[in-house]
Design a protein around this motif. Structure first.
Motif, PDB file in Angstrom:
ATOM      1  N   THR A  60     -15.231  15.352  -1.634  1.00 41.52           N
ATOM      2  CA  THR A  60     -15.379  16.807  -1.718  1.00 41.52           C
ATOM      3  C   THR A  60     -14.118  17.463  -1.166  1.00 41.52           C
ATOM      4  O   THR A  60     -13.312  16.819  -0.503  1.00 41.52           O
ATOM      5  CB  THR A  60     -16.608  17.267  -0.928  1.00 41.52           C
ATOM      6  OG1 THR A  60     -16.622  16.623   0.346  1.00 41.52           O
ATOM      7  CG2 THR A  60     -17.879  16.909  -1.684  1.00 41.52           C
ATOM      8  N   ARG A  61     -13.976  18.750  -1.443  1.00 39.87           N
ATOM      9  CA  ARG A  61     -12.816  19.510  -0.942  1.00 39.87           C
ATOM     10  C   ARG A  61     -13.348  20.754  -0.234  1.00 39.87           C
ATOM     11  O   ARG A  61     -13.182  21.872  -0.694  1.00 39.87           O
ATOM     12  CB  ARG A  61     -11.928  19.909  -2.114  1.00 39.87           C
ATOM     13  CG  ARG A  61     -10.730  19.025  -2.357  1.00 39.87           C
ATOM     14  CD  ARG A  61      -9.612  19.227  -1.344  1.00 39.87           C
ATOM     15  NE  ARG A  61      -9.215  20.615  -1.237  1.00 39.87           N
ATOM     16  CZ  ARG A  61      -8.255  21.177  -1.966  1.00 39.87           C
ATOM     17  NH1 ARG A  61      -7.564  20.484  -2.828  1.00 39.87           N
ATOM     18  NH2 ARG A  61      -7.952  22.461  -1.815  1.00 39.87           N
ATOM     19  N   LEU A  62     -14.040  20.535   0.873  1.00 37.24           N
ATOM     20  CA  LEU A  62     -14.669  21.649   1.583  1.00 37.24           C
ATOM     21  C   LEU A  62     -13.795  22.181   2.715  1.00 37.24           C
ATOM     22  O   LEU A  62     -14.136  23.192   3.332  1.00 37.24           O
ATOM     23  CB  LEU A  62     -16.035  21.212   2.128  1.00 37.24           C
ATOM     24  CG  LEU A  62     -17.027  20.802   1.036  1.00 37.24           C
ATOM     25  CD1 LEU A  62     -18.272  20.177   1.629  1.00 37.24           C
ATOM     26  CD2 LEU A  62     -17.400  22.004   0.178  1.00 37.24           C
ATOM     27  N   GLU A  67     -16.857  29.959   2.472  1.00 36.85           N
ATOM     28  CA  GLU A  67     -18.184  30.571   2.332  1.00 36.85           C
ATOM     29  C   GLU A  67     -19.275  29.505   2.479  1.00 36.85           C
ATOM     30  O   GLU A  67     -19.330  28.552   1.689  1.00 36.85           O
ATOM     31  CB  GLU A  67     -18.301  31.258   0.974  1.00 36.85           C
ATOM     32  CG  GLU A  67     -17.337  32.426   0.832  1.00 36.85           C
ATOM     33  CD  GLU A  67     -17.516  33.157  -0.480  1.00 36.85           C
ATOM     34  OE1 GLU A  67     -18.562  33.806  -0.652  1.00 36.85           O
ATOM     35  OE2 GLU A  67     -16.625  33.062  -1.332  1.00 36.85           O
ATOM     36  N   PRO A  68     -20.144  29.692   3.472  1.00 35.95           N
ATOM     37  CA  PRO A  68     -21.172  28.670   3.731  1.00 35.95           C
ATOM     38  C   PRO A  68     -22.070  28.365   2.539  1.00 35.95           C
ATOM     39  O   PRO A  68     -22.453  27.219   2.327  1.00 35.95           O
ATOM     40  CB  PRO A  68     -21.963  29.272   4.891  1.00 35.95           C
ATOM     41  CG  PRO A  68     -20.978  30.135   5.592  1.00 35.95           C
ATOM     42  CD  PRO A  68     -20.120  30.726   4.513  1.00 35.95           C
ATOM     43  N   TRP A  69     -22.395  29.392   1.746  1.00 35.88           N
ATOM     44  CA  TRP A  69     -23.296  29.108   0.620  1.00 35.88           C
ATOM     45  C   TRP A  69     -22.631  28.170  -0.384  1.00 35.88           C
ATOM     46  O   TRP A  69     -23.306  27.379  -1.053  1.00 35.88           O
ATOM     47  CB  TRP A  69     -23.784  30.394  -0.050  1.00 35.88           C
ATOM     48  CG  TRP A  69     -22.792  31.098  -0.937  1.00 35.88           C
ATOM     49  CD1 TRP A  69     -21.967  32.100  -0.596  1.00 35.88           C
ATOM     50  CD2 TRP A  69     -22.541  30.829  -2.341  1.00 35.88           C
ATOM     51  NE1 TRP A  69     -21.198  32.486  -1.669  1.00 35.88           N
ATOM     52  CE2 TRP A  69     -21.532  31.736  -2.752  1.00 35.88           C
ATOM     53  CE3 TRP A  69     -23.053  29.928  -3.266  1.00 35.88           C
ATOM     54  CZ2 TRP A  69     -21.032  31.753  -4.050  1.00 35.88           C
ATOM     55  CZ3 TRP A  69     -22.559  29.946  -4.568  1.00 35.88           C
ATOM     56  CH2 TRP A  69     -21.568  30.850  -4.943  1.00 35.88           C
ATOM     57  N   LYS A  70     -21.305  28.249  -0.458  1.00 37.51           N
ATOM     58  CA  LYS A  70     -20.594  27.360  -1.383  1.00 37.51           C
ATOM     59  C   LYS A  70     -20.566  25.925  -0.844  1.00 37.51           C
ATOM     60  O   LYS A  70     -20.617  24.967  -1.617  1.00 37.51           O
ATOM     61  CB  LYS A  70     -19.174  27.870  -1.628  1.00 37.51           C
ATOM     62  CG  LYS A  70     -19.138  29.157  -2.444  1.00 37.51           C
ATOM     63  CD  LYS A  70     -17.720  29.598  -2.731  1.00 37.51           C
ATOM     64  CE  LYS A  70     -17.728  30.853  -3.609  1.00 37.51           C
ATOM     65  NZ  LYS A  70     -16.364  31.368  -3.821  1.00 37.51           N
ATOM     66  N   ILE A  71     -20.503  25.810   0.478  1.00 39.17           N
ATOM     67  CA  ILE A  71     -20.577  24.472   1.079  1.00 39.17           C
ATOM     68  C   ILE A  71     -21.947  23.872   0.773  1.00 39.17           C
ATOM     69  O   ILE A  71     -22.060  22.722   0.336  1.00 39.17           O
ATOM     70  CB  ILE A  71     -20.329  24.559   2.600  1.00 39.17           C
ATOM     71  CG1 ILE A  71     -18.869  24.961   2.864  1.00 39.17           C
ATOM     72  CG2 ILE A  71     -20.678  23.251   3.301  1.00 39.17           C
ATOM     73  CD1 ILE A  71     -18.550  25.266   4.315  1.00 39.17           C
ATOM     74  N   LYS A  72     -22.961  24.684   0.978  1.00 46.64           N
ATOM     75  CA  LYS A  72     -24.319  24.194   0.720  1.00 46.64           C
ATOM     76  C   LYS A  72     -24.501  23.843  -0.762  1.00 46.64           C
ATOM     77  O   LYS A  72     -25.038  22.779  -1.104  1.00 46.64           O
ATOM     78  CB  LYS A  72     -25.347  25.248   1.135  1.00 46.64           C
ATOM     79  CG  LYS A  72     -26.787  24.798   0.946  1.00 46.64           C
ATOM     80  CD  LYS A  72     -27.777  25.870   1.339  1.00 46.64           C
ATOM     81  CE  LYS A  72     -29.212  25.357   1.198  1.00 46.64           C
ATOM     82  NZ  LYS A  72     -30.195  26.402   1.483  1.00 46.64           N
ATOM     83  N   ARG A  73     -24.037  24.729  -1.637  1.00 45.23           N
ATOM     84  CA  ARG A  73     -24.221  24.499  -3.077  1.00 45.23           C
ATOM     85  C   ARG A  73     -23.479  23.232  -3.524  1.00 45.23           C
ATOM     86  O   ARG A  73     -23.977  22.454  -4.338  1.00 45.23           O
ATOM     87  CB  ARG A  73     -23.724  25.711  -3.874  1.00 45.23           C
ATOM     88  CG  ARG A  73     -23.971  25.598  -5.364  1.00 45.23           C
ATOM     89  CD  ARG A  73     -25.459  25.663  -5.681  1.00 45.23           C
ATOM     90  NE  ARG A  73     -25.736  25.226  -7.030  1.00 45.23           N
ATOM     91  CZ  ARG A  73     -26.618  24.283  -7.363  1.00 45.23           C
ATOM     92  NH1 ARG A  73     -27.330  23.676  -6.416  1.00 45.23           N
ATOM     93  NH2 ARG A  73     -26.822  23.954  -8.620  1.00 45.23           N
ATOM     94  N   LEU A  75     -22.844  20.585  -1.784  1.00 46.54           N
ATOM     95  CA  LEU A  75     -23.537  19.375  -1.342  1.00 46.54           C
ATOM     96  C   LEU A  75     -24.873  19.192  -2.054  1.00 46.54           C
ATOM     97  O   LEU A  75     -25.289  18.059  -2.318  1.00 46.54           O
ATOM     98  CB  LEU A  75     -23.685  19.408   0.179  1.00 46.54           C
ATOM     99  CG  LEU A  75     -22.307  19.357   0.885  1.00 46.54           C
ATOM    100  CD1 LEU A  75     -22.418  19.768   2.342  1.00 46.54           C
ATOM    101  CD2 LEU A  75     -21.689  17.965   0.760  1.00 46.54           C
ATOM    102  N   GLU A  76     -25.506  20.288  -2.408  1.00 48.01           N
ATOM    103  CA  GLU A  76     -26.715  20.182  -3.241  1.00 48.01           C
ATOM    104  C   GLU A  76     -26.376  19.535  -4.578  1.00 48.01           C
ATOM    105  O   GLU A  76     -27.102  18.651  -5.068  1.00 48.01           O
ATOM    106  CB  GLU A  76     -27.308  21.575  -3.502  1.00 48.01           C
ATOM    107  CG  GLU A  76     -28.076  22.173  -2.349  1.00 48.01           C
ATOM    108  CD  GLU A  76     -28.506  23.603  -2.638  1.00 48.01           C
ATOM    109  OE1 GLU A  76     -29.384  24.103  -1.914  1.00 48.01           O
ATOM    110  OE2 GLU A  76     -27.947  24.242  -3.565  1.00 48.01           O
ATOM    111  N   MET A  77     -25.270  19.988  -5.171  1.00 47.70           N
ATOM    112  CA  MET A  77     -24.894  19.453  -6.487  1.00 47.70           C
ATOM    113  C   MET A  77     -24.452  17.991  -6.394  1.00 47.70           C
ATOM    114  O   MET A  77     -24.671  17.221  -7.335  1.00 47.70           O
ATOM    115  CB  MET A  77     -23.798  20.311  -7.118  1.00 47.70           C
ATOM    116  CG  MET A  77     -24.299  21.671  -7.578  1.00 47.70           C
ATOM    117  SD  MET A  77     -23.053  22.607  -8.505  1.00 47.70           S
ATOM    118  CE  MET A  77     -23.061  21.743 -10.085  1.00 47.70           C
TER     119      MET A  77
END
Lengths: 381, 278
Positions: A60-62, A67-73, A75-77
């Motif tokens: 991943t490239r976090l 933006e936290p929601w993008k981190i969550k999204r 990892l969900e994906m």
């Protein structure tokens, strides 16, 4: 009761009332940012990764994702794709911006969300902060007198995350000059770095695996200013005693324009070059040392000379995951890269599985089918 | 009625008042123009004299990556040829100079321009807003986006909605595949037929296995002479030439040249030659 409070307030002197109102406003002001803070993204229920290949991973490239929601999204994906492993970069400069002052807020987000999605994180550590190196030096330059400072970071990181991050990678591609502070590459010097940080990691958590930094697969000729042949570099590392100060080795396995099953050869950079790395460990008495592929894969840019067709990229990637599963000495394999926070606008965009706005590319959907044990390709669809 | 003296006094006062107002307006306008001129000096696009230098040397250095047919590739004699080469030649002629083709890897084209190794990049270059602080794009000359295509004279498909109930061929894993999957989600009963390359997807259309195809325009236009029509563009990817952001007069001259090529029909002829094989 409220009436009594109001009466008391009215009875109070003007200055006291004003002070009380100011205090209330200050308290409210304190809560407003907290309420609006993006960090309030909920972790959500505990998930598990369902996959037909438990060694599947992706890089991943976090690091640059704010933006936290993008981190969550993200990892969900990753979980929905069926990858139980990720490799992520945790730069020292971001975590310790001033000597002794650690800011774990971003790494907490990444590791907490990954943990909640049932994903195991392998952490790459590096990137020297400005305070630990000369002003005009590169962030990959670690002065020898600052190795102990890096050791402090490694120990602090493992102390905080050692129960959830089973393996850490020390540095990245140290056989390239640009990753070694634009200094001549130095396998013995890198081994000294490993030897210095290994006990620091173990002091924090004896179960954490310390992985040797992945070498860049390269056929650089002897004396090259750019770097050193990865197999030569590894042999010199092992000669210098690196085998005793690492629990495993991370490997970068790019296929370039070759299929995944292209046979390994010392003069060829392909995916199965990983087998030569393993053989080198065997030859040096470290046959049991686990290998973690922490970058690799193919690119399907229409015009880049090292790219393949999109269909070939899908087939190669599936075959690579199958090879990783079949290699008993390979513990996990992470393909580069899941998603970039923003378009690179170069061939690099064609390494990703998902667009910056989270639209899955066909390769994502096909790998998802593979992880579910379904047939991929156009047959019957 | 006011006495005459009073009226004259009033009129005189009005003139005096009015005159000072006019002076104030004139002063404001002058001040605004002065400030504007000062700001223009600081913020107006500066010209680096590239056009003058090109004409002094008699050579227009054109950066391109000769691995992208039919826009630029090496021909049987090892010479760089293609649509962009012809465009570069026409622009150079308009400037009164000779073109010098500089073959550079695609990812090095912008660096070459910024390092002044070339004067212009003409290389099937997609317009990219992220580069506009450093380079200036010319007017666009080709849309290489994804197109929905069908057979001319046979197909009843004239709009994207018409593919409902039909089979659409795409190159597996490509941007066209992404668009195809989107159509599959948004429209009813669309069947995707995935093939390994864009050419194979078009072959499926010509053989009747598919009723339509989604391909990139570069792949699609070369099949036009075989009886293909564009139903619609599904995405846009505009190609333009690029010059250094400070080469404003060169930009102006190249845009004039491109406009002339469009208006005279020369651009259409060059596209017909290289893209349609005519």
């Amino acid at each position: 009761m409220i009436k009594k409070m109001v009466d008391t307030l009215h009875a109070a002197p003007y200055s006291s009332r004003a002070a009380l109102i100011v205090a209330c406003l200050l308290i409210i002001a304190l809560f407003i940012p907290a309420a609006a803070s993006p960090r309030q993204i909920k972790l959500g229920p505990q998930q598990t990764v369902v996959t037909a290949n438990p060694k599947m991973g992706i890089h991943t490239r976090l690091t640059d994702e704010v933006e936290p929601w993008k981190i969550k999204r993200t990892l969900e994906m990753v979980r929905e794709m069926g990858a139980p492993w990720i490799v992520e970069y945790f730069p020292w400069a971001y975590r310790e911006p001033f000597p002794g002052f650690f800011d774990w807020s971003h790494s907490d987000l990444v590791i907490n969300h990954a943990d909640r999605q049932g994903i195991t994180v392998i952490a790459r550590l590096g990137f020297v902060p400005q305070w630990a190196r000369p002003y005009d030096s590169a962030s990959s330059y670690l002065p020898p007198e600052r190795i102990s400072d890096f050791g402090d970071y490694v120990q602090a990181f493992v102390d905080r995350y050692g129960d959830r991050v089973p393996a850490i990678i020390i540095w990245n591609e140290p056989n390239l000059a640009l990753e070694w502070g634009f200094q001549p590459v130095d396998p013995e010097g890198y081994t000294q770095l490993l030897a210095a940080v290994y006990p620091r990691a173990k002091a924090a958590n004896s179960n954490t695996l310390v992985l040797g930094g992945a070498l860049a697969p390269t056929l650089a000729p002897p004396g090259s200013e750019q770097g050193m042949n990865d197999l030569v570099y590894l042999q010199r590392m092992l000669d210098a005693g690196a085998g005793e100060v690492m629990d495993g080795l991370s490997v970068h396995a790019y296929g370039w324009s070759f299929p995944a099953d292209d046979p390994p050869h010392p003069e060829v950079i392909n995916f199965r070059r990983t087998e030569l790395v393993h053989q080198l460990l065997v030859d040096n008495g470290y046959g049991d040392m686990p290998i973690y592929i922490t970058e690799g894969g193919w690119n399907d840019h229409p015009r880049w000379t090292r790219a393949v067709k999109p269909a070939q990229r899908i087939q190669n990637t599936v075959q690579a995951y199958e090879l990783i599963e079949s290699w008993p000495w390979a513990k996990a394999g992470a393909i580069w890269a899941f998603r970039y926070p923003w378009p690179a606008r170069t061939y690099l965009d064609y390494f990703t599985f998902v667009t910056p706005d989270f639209e899955p590319k066909p390769i994502y959907l096909e790998i998802q089918r593979y992880s579910r044990g379904e047939e991929i390709g156009d047959n019957g669809r | 009625m006011q006495p005459l003296v009073a009226r004259i006094t009033h009129h005189s006062s009005f003139i005096t008042h009015h005159s000072s107002f006019i002076k104030w307006i004139a002063f404001s306008i002058a001040l605004t123009l002065l400030l504007g001129a000062i700001l223009w000096q600081f913020f107006a696009p500066r010209d680096d004299g590239a056009l003058v230098e090109i004409q002094r040397l008699g050579t227009l250095r054109v950066g391109l990556d000769a691995s992208f047919p039919p826009f630029e590739t090496l021909d049987a004699d090892g010479q760089i040829a293609g649509l962009d080469v012809d465009i570069a030649g026409a622009i150079a002629t308009d400037l009164g100079v000779e073109p010098e083709l500089v073959n550079i890897g695609f990812d090095g084209l912008y660096d070459a321009l910024l390092a002044r190794r070339v004067d212009i990049v003409i290389s099937g270059l997609p317009y990219d807003p992220r580069w506009t602080e450093d380079v200036a794009y010319t007017n666009t000359y080709f849309n290489a986006g994804q197109i929905l295509v069908a057979l001319t004279g046979v197909s009843t498909i004239t709009a994207v909605e018409d593919i409902t109930g039909h089979t659409v061929a795409v190159e597996w894993g490509s941007q066209a595949d992404m668009e195809g999957r989107r159509l599959e989600r948004e429209l009813a009963q669309v069947t995707l037929l995935r093939r390994s390359t864009a050419d194979e997807a078009l072959a499926a259309l010509f053989s009747g296995e598919a009723d339509a195809a989604v391909v990139d325009a570069v792949s699609g236009v070369s099949a036009f002479p075989r009886g293909l029509k564009i139903v619609t563009y599904l995405t846009d990817e505009w190609y333009a030439a690029a010059v250094h952001i400070e080469s404003q007069k060169l930009l102006e001259a190249v845009n004039q040249s491109l406009a002339r090529l469009e208006e005279s029909g020369e651009m259409a002829k060059m596209q017909a030659r290289w893209l349609h094989g005519q």
